[in-house]
Design a protein around this motif. Structure first.
Motif, PDB file in Angstrom:
ATOM      1  N   SER A 109       0.833  -1.201   0.000  1.00 31.66           N
ATOM      2  CA  SER A 109       0.000   0.000   0.000  1.00 31.66           C
ATOM      3  C   SER A 109       0.869   1.253   0.000  1.00 31.66           C
ATOM      4  O   SER A 109       1.775   1.393   0.823  1.00 31.66           O
ATOM      5  CB  SER A 109      -0.911   0.004   1.224  1.00 31.66           C
ATOM      6  N   PRO A 110       0.606   2.198  -0.913  1.00 27.02           N
ATOM      7  CA  PRO A 110       1.375   3.457  -0.887  1.00 27.02           C
ATOM      8  C   PRO A 110       1.179   4.263   0.389  1.00 27.02           C
ATOM      9  O   PRO A 110       2.003   5.110   0.717  1.00 27.02           O
ATOM     10  CB  PRO A 110       0.842   4.219  -2.109  1.00 27.02           C
ATOM     11  N   GLN A 111       0.076   4.011   1.121  1.00 22.24           N
ATOM     12  CA  GLN A 111      -0.170   4.780   2.338  1.00 22.24           C
ATOM     13  C   GLN A 111       0.860   4.487   3.429  1.00 22.24           C
ATOM     14  O   GLN A 111       1.030   5.288   4.334  1.00 22.24           O
ATOM     15  CB  GLN A 111      -1.574   4.475   2.863  1.00 22.24           C
ATOM     16  N   LEU A 112       1.498   3.337   3.354  1.00 23.63           N
ATOM     17  CA  LEU A 112       2.498   2.986   4.368  1.00 23.63           C
ATOM     18  C   LEU A 112       3.919   3.178   3.863  1.00 23.63           C
ATOM     19  O   LEU A 112       4.867   2.715   4.488  1.00 23.63           O
ATOM     20  CB  LEU A 112       2.303   1.530   4.802  1.00 23.63           C
ATOM     21  N   SER A 113       4.077   3.854   2.731  1.00 21.59           N
ATOM     22  CA  SER A 113       5.416   4.009   2.158  1.00 21.59           C
ATOM     23  C   SER A 113       6.150   5.221   2.705  1.00 21.59           C
ATOM     24  O   SER A 113       7.356   5.340   2.534  1.00 21.59           O
ATOM     25  CB  SER A 113       5.313   4.115   0.631  1.00 21.59           C
ATOM     26  N   LEU A 114       5.429   6.156   3.337  1.00 22.76           N
ATOM     27  CA  LEU A 114       6.055   7.386   3.827  1.00 22.76           C
ATOM     28  C   LEU A 114       5.968   7.425   5.355  1.00 22.76           C
ATOM     29  O   LEU A 114       4.879   7.297   5.917  1.00 22.76           O
ATOM     30  CB  LEU A 114       5.348   8.615   3.247  1.00 22.76           C
ATOM     31  N   LYS A 115       7.087   7.612   5.996  1.00 19.58           N
ATOM     32  CA  LYS A 115       7.105   7.758   7.454  1.00 19.58           C
ATOM     33  C   LYS A 115       7.290   9.210   7.875  1.00 19.58           C
ATOM     34  O   LYS A 115       6.816   9.611   8.942  1.00 19.58           O
ATOM     35  CB  LYS A 115       8.227   6.906   8.048  1.00 19.58           C
ATOM     36  N   SER A 116       7.942  10.001   7.030  1.00 22.57           N
ATOM     37  CA  SER A 116       8.214  11.392   7.410  1.00 22.57           C
ATOM     38  C   SER A 116       7.051  12.320   7.086  1.00 22.57           C
ATOM     39  O   SER A 116       7.012  13.442   7.582  1.00 22.57           O
ATOM     40  CB  SER A 116       9.476  11.889   6.701  1.00 22.57           C
ATOM     41  N   PHE A 117       6.084  11.886   6.260  1.00 21.62           N
ATOM     42  CA  PHE A 117       4.932  12.729   5.899  1.00 21.62           C
ATOM     43  C   PHE A 117       3.659  11.919   6.161  1.00 21.62           C
ATOM     44  O   PHE A 117       3.058  11.363   5.225  1.00 21.62           O
ATOM     45  CB  PHE A 117       4.992  13.152   4.438  1.00 21.62           C
ATOM     46  N   LEU A 169      12.018  13.408  -8.163  1.00 19.23           N
ATOM     47  CA  LEU A 169      12.462  14.164  -6.992  1.00 19.23           C
ATOM     48  C   LEU A 169      12.910  13.201  -5.885  1.00 19.23           C
ATOM     49  O   LEU A 169      12.630  11.997  -5.921  1.00 19.23           O
ATOM     50  CB  LEU A 169      11.331  15.056  -6.487  1.00 19.23           C
ATOM     51  N   GLY A 170      13.580  13.736  -4.881  1.00 16.13           N
ATOM     52  CA  GLY A 170      14.096  12.906  -3.793  1.00 16.13           C
ATOM     53  C   GLY A 170      12.996  12.434  -2.858  1.00 16.13           C
ATOM     54  O   GLY A 170      11.885  12.986  -2.817  1.00 16.13           O
ATOM     55  N   ASP A 171      13.321  11.427  -2.070  1.00 16.92           N
ATOM     56  CA  ASP A 171      12.337  10.866  -1.141  1.00 16.92           C
ATOM     57  C   ASP A 171      11.985  11.819  -0.014  1.00 16.92           C
ATOM     58  O   ASP A 171      10.912  11.697   0.589  1.00 16.92           O
ATOM     59  CB  ASP A 171      12.873   9.560  -0.543  1.00 16.92           C
ATOM     60  N   ASP A 172      12.883  12.755   0.292  1.00 13.95           N
ATOM     61  CA  ASP A 172      12.602  13.699   1.377  1.00 13.95           C
ATOM     62  C   ASP A 172      11.775  14.892   0.915  1.00 13.95           C
ATOM     63  O   ASP A 172      11.491  15.797   1.703  1.00 13.95           O
ATOM     64  CB  ASP A 172      13.913  14.193   1.992  1.00 13.95           C
ATOM     65  N   ASN A 173      11.357  14.904  -0.356  1.00 10.84           N
ATOM     66  CA  ASN A 173      10.572  16.006  -0.903  1.00 10.84           C
ATOM     67  C   ASN A 173       9.117  15.551  -1.033  1.00 10.84           C
ATOM     68  O   ASN A 173       8.822  14.592  -1.754  1.00 10.84           O
ATOM     69  CB  ASN A 173      11.132  16.403  -2.276  1.00 10.84           C
ATOM     70  N   PRO A 174       8.173  16.214  -0.345  1.00 10.49           N
ATOM     71  CA  PRO A 174       6.772  15.773  -0.469  1.00 10.49           C
ATOM     72  C   PRO A 174       6.212  15.935  -1.872  1.00 10.49           C
ATOM     73  O   PRO A 174       5.245  15.260  -2.236  1.00 10.49           O
ATOM     74  CB  PRO A 174       6.029  16.663   0.537  1.00 10.49           C
ATOM     75  N   ALA A 175       6.818  16.815  -2.707  1.00  9.44           N
ATOM     76  CA  ALA A 175       6.322  17.008  -4.063  1.00  9.44           C
ATOM     77  C   ALA A 175       6.571  15.797  -4.953  1.00  9.44           C
ATOM     78  O   ALA A 175       6.108  15.774  -6.100  1.00  9.44           O
ATOM     79  CB  ALA A 175       6.966  18.248  -4.679  1.00  9.44           C
ATOM     80  N   LYS A 176       7.274  14.790  -4.464  1.00  8.27           N
ATOM     81  CA  LYS A 176       7.509  13.585  -5.267  1.00  8.27           C
ATOM     82  C   LYS A 176       6.195  12.906  -5.637  1.00  8.27           C
ATOM     83  O   LYS A 176       6.092  12.258  -6.683  1.00  8.27           O
ATOM     84  CB  LYS A 176       8.412  12.630  -4.495  1.00  8.27           C
TER      85      LYS A 176
END
Length: 541
Positions: A113-121, A162-169
């Motif tokens: 699931s893409p919903q669990l792919s981001l921990k910083s956002f 874009l990088g993983d630390d950029n929310p615009a990715k």
């Protein structure tokens, strides 16, 4: 095995041949024809010698019923009623229990699931689709996404680079979800339908918050009534198709229809959800300054337009000062979007604080309310919050301004409004209502990852009802500190229901002050720890 035919005399001839619908097997035993003559009709019995015993003869009453008999019609009607109106109601499809997934499939579904792919956002990841996009989704992205980016003023290269630390990715995915309104083809897929409705739910609260901050700073002397009329004239449902057409996005919302030829009920609901979802995606990826740019630059909204002006009404004369930065000129959207507080600022949002708390509030410093009530309120709310300031004088100045803001939160309009229109909690209540809506929306999105936006919207409405907001303030026994006019106070004491709107307004004003002084985290603390909006904390016995 035996057959019986009842043949009327008028339609029977002895020399007539017998026809069968299926070919007769010649290997069958010989047929025995028995002709019985009665007074009214002939009875022909066809019998085939078989090894199986013959069945019991059917009752002659059923056979003798003609096709148009009332008894037969009543019997058929009873059968149809049993089918159409069963005694036991069948549950709706969404309540029928499905067999659960086994552990391996469930684990695989969650991990993909893409919903669990981001921990910083966490908020951004909660608005991503619950399952990865498929080939049909990527086809739409390849075909139409460049047109949407160009209309909104974004670079055309894919955001995946874009990088993983950029929310615009994840902007391409969210922008694709924003255009999949419930009337389009791709919304039949559940992950697309839920993703769009969740974005739309967030975007509606983001737009309201952005315009509240903008108009409070642009019109520092105006009451919230005319401001709400200005907001409606910009983002009311009937005006949104005009902005979508101004940005040349109508072909993406209605690829097969002309937006001008559609009726209002066919045109406005899809445009409304797309408009809200667009700002939800922009807020998640780029923040609030980009919301202002798209609103006033890409869509071309003009707050000075004649159609956006409030109705003429009798205005109270405002003789009090406003802060120096509002005296010289009227702020534009570029001033609001590009504002950054200085490093040694007293507050998280200093200019918004100056726009809502007038400088003349210093005349109330060290009055009786300041000595009797302010310490109790600050102890209940957990103020002042610990802050790391470089200079001790900054901490002292912030606490003084916080006390004056709290006194303004509890200052009912009946006390001083007719002589000093801004010496009441109305402007703080306006911004507090919008920030508590946004904070609760973010909380529900992160808490319920698989819930559709419609369910979240109803849950949001039930948690933030005005009667509940006032009740939470009264549960903390803070309503005794509201500063009222003597006549109004007598009316409130005789009828407790009259005070409930006032307690709701005070509670929302406290949230507005908290947002200006300490920022959004402190609003979360007040809502979910102090006032317990979700009602999950144990009650005192």
């Amino acid at each position: 095995m035996g057959f019986q035919f009842v043949i009327q005399p008028s339609s029977f001839y002895l020399d007539q041949k017998l026809f069968f619908s299926s070919p007769i097997d010649l290997s069958l035993p010989p047929l025995h024809l028995k002709l019985q003559k009665s007074s009214r009709h002939f009875r022909i019995q066809l019998s085939v010698a078989t090894d199986s015993p013959p069945p019991l003869p059917s009752s002659p009453q059923i056979q003798q019923v003609p096709p148009n008999s009332p008894q037969r019609l009543l019997k058929e009607l009873a059968q149809r009623k049993k089918t159409a109106f069963p005694r036991k109601k069948i549950p709706p499809r969404q309540f029928i229990l499905k067999p659960p997934l086994d552990d391996a499939k469930l684990t695989e579904r969650f991990l993909k699931s893409p919903q669990l792919s981001l921990k910083s956002f966490p908020l951004l990841s909660s608005c991503l689709p619950p399952s990865p996009l498929n080939i049909a989704d990527k086809t739409w992205i390849d075909e139409y996404l460049l047109e949407a980016k160009q209309a909104l003023g974004y670079p055309l290269q894919p955001s995946d680079q874009l990088g993983d630390d950029n929310p615009a990715k994840h902007f391409d995915t969210l922008l694709y979800l924003a255009f999949q309104h419930p009337s389009c083809e791709r919304s039949k897929a559940r992950h697309i339908r839920n993703g769009h409705s969740r974005l739309s739910f967030l975007g509606a609260n983001v737009i309201e918050m952005a315009l509240a901050e903008y108009f409070l700073q642009r019109y520092p002397r105006e009451s919230p009534g005319p401001m709400r009329e200005r907001v409606y004239a910009l983002i009311g449902k009937r005006f949104l198709p005009k902005w979508i057409k101004a940005a040349s996005l109508q072909n993406l919302v209605f690829p097969y229809d002309d937006i001008d030829k559609l009726t209002r009920k066919d045109r406005e609901p899809p445009v409304k959800t797309v408009f809200w979802a667009l700002f939800g995606a922009i807020f998640l990826c780029f923040g609030m300054p980009e919301v202002y740019r798209v609103m006033f630059e890409a869509f071309g909204m003009d707050p000075d337009d004649e159609s956006c002006q409030p109705k003429l009404r009798r205005q109270l004369e405002d003789v009090d000062y406003v802060s120096a930065e509002f005296e010289t000129r009227q702020l534009s959207w570029q001033d609001v979007a590009g504002y950054r507080p200085p490093p040694d600022a007293l507050f998280a949002h200093p200019r918004l604080f100056r726009a809502c708390v007038p400088p003349g509030m210093h005349r109330f410093r060290n009055n009786i309310w300041d000595f009797d009530n302010r310490p109790k309120i600050m102890a209940c709310l957990g103020y002042p919050r610990p802050m790391k300031d470089r200079i001790p004088e900054i901490t002292e100045a912030r606490n003084i301004e916080l006390g004056l803001g709290l006194q303004l939160c509890f200052l009912h309009p009946s006390k001083y409004k007719f002589e000093h229109p801004r010496f009441c909690f109305e402007r703080l209540e306006y911004v507090g209502q919008k920030i508590q809506d946004l904070v609760m929306a973010e909380r529900l999105l992160m808490k319920h990852l698989d819930a559709p936006g419609r369910w979240l919207q109803e849950r949001h409405r039930r948690l933030l009802m005005n009667k509940f907001c006032g009740r939470y303030l009264r549960d903390r026994h803070l309503h005794h500190h509201i500063i009222l006019d003597e006549m109004v106070q007598d009316r409130f004491e005789h009828n407790r229901r009259l005070r409930n709107p006032a307690t709701t307004a005070v509670q929302q004003a406290i949230h507005g002050l908290s947002y200006m002084v300490y920022g959004k985290p402190d609003v979360r603390r007040l809502m979910f720890e102090v006032f317990d909006f979700e009602q999950v904390q144990p009650k005192e016995v």
